[in-house]
Scaffold this active site. Structure first.
Site, PDB file in Angstrom:
ATOM      1  N   ASP A  95       0.843  -1.137  -0.152  1.00 43.08           N
ATOM      2  CA  ASP A  95       0.006  -0.051  -0.122  1.00 43.08           C
ATOM      3  C   ASP A  95       0.878   1.219  -0.007  1.00 43.08           C
ATOM      4  OD1 ASP A  95      -1.937  -1.903   0.507  1.00 43.08           O
ATOM      5  OD2 ASP A  95      -2.091  -1.400   2.614  1.00 43.08           O
TER       6      ASP A  95
HETATM    7  N1  URA Z   1      -1.253  -6.131   3.896  1.00 37.23           N
HETATM    8  C1  URA Z   1      -1.454  -4.715   4.083  1.00 37.23           C
HETATM    9  O1  URA Z   1      -2.613  -4.616   4.555  1.00 37.23           O
HETATM   10  N2  URA Z   1      -0.878  -3.872   3.070  1.00 37.23           N
HETATM   11  C2  URA Z   1       0.235  -4.053   2.653  1.00 37.23           C
HETATM   12  O2  URA Z   1       0.741  -3.155   2.062  1.00 37.23           O
HETATM   13  C3  URA Z   1       0.628  -5.457   2.280  1.00 37.23           C
HETATM   14  C4  URA Z   1       0.068  -6.520   3.217  1.00 37.23           C
END
Ligand code: URA
Length: 234
Positions: free
Chosen positions: A102
């Site tokens: 993310d």
């Molecule tokens: N899980 C998440 O919630 N975000 C990420 O970036 C990676 C794994």
């Protein structure tokens, strides 16, 4: 493959632009001898403006992804590609992120132009462990580790339960979570499912690879030893 096409595929320019590099005498061998477009020389002997060529296809690299950067080729904000040399975005085959983090997750991100390798890393059956350090908005309740390990937790909108995951509690609001799959926003959704909220998330490890001393925002090309380490932990 012809030298001009090889060099163009590495993102140095169109074939026409690369032909101009030859005409301008900017393409040489390691001794500085000017090369011609139809010369047959190994790629590792080629220099452009005195610099070795970027790595050939089959490239795997590791980026220490900072916060606020998106794993996309065409978002309006800062992209992970902005942290690499501009040529890397123009390579053929394309350099893609291996899965995504993310925008507000930092840590270890792999990129490759090798489709088979990418598949091998993300395929559910490879079950490569991914380790995240999560900082939470609320104190942990105490039952999360057992719930995550059970292999029965269903996230909203999913048809199959999550695979067992290991939670290692560090203190009331910090825990290390090891996943063996990669569903959308998985860590954030897992903590939401137990009434918590992830305030900060950092990926520390993929397979047997860690960031080591790679600074935030920096990257490095991975070699054979790194690849062995990547799969050694599966
Ligand atoms: N899980 C998440 O919630 N975000 C990420 O970036 C990676 C794994």
């Amino acid at each position: 493959m012809k030298l001009v096409k090889h060099i163009a595929n590495l993102g140095y320019g169109s074939r026409k632009q690369v032909q101009w590099l030859f005409r301008e005498g900017r393409v040489t061998d390691a001794d500085g001898e000017v090369l011609y477009a139809d010369d047959a020389v190994p790629l590792d002997a080629v220099r452009i403006d005195g610099e070795p060529l970027d790595p050939p296809p089959g490239l795997l690299l590791m980026l220490h992804k900072p916060l606020g950067v998106t794993c996309s080729t065409k978002d309006t904000g800062r992209l992970v590609y902005d942290l690499l040399p501009p040529r890397y975005r123009l390579r053929d085959p394309l350099l893609s992120t291996v899965g995504r983090l993310d925008r507000e997750t930092s840590g270890l991100l792999l990129l490759t132009d090798d489709g088979q390798l990418l598949h091998r890393i993300i395929a559910p059956k490879s079950r490569l462990p991914k380790v995240y350090l999560a900082t939470l908005a609320q104190d942990l309740r105490g039952d999360e580790a057992a719930l995550f390990a059970a292999g029965t937790l269903m996230l909203d909108g999913e048809k199959t339960p999550l695979l067992p995951a290991e939670l290692d509690v560090l203190d009331a609001r910090r825990a290390r979570l090891t996943l063996h799959e990669g569903r959308y926003h998985q860590v954030r959704r897992m903590f939401a499912a137990v009434g918590n909220h992830v305030e900060a998330l950092h990926r520390e490890r993929v397979g047997g690879l860690t960031l080591g001393d790679l600074p935030d925002g920096q990257w490095r090309v991975l070699d054979e030893e790194d690849r062995t380490r990547l799969f050694a932990a599966s």
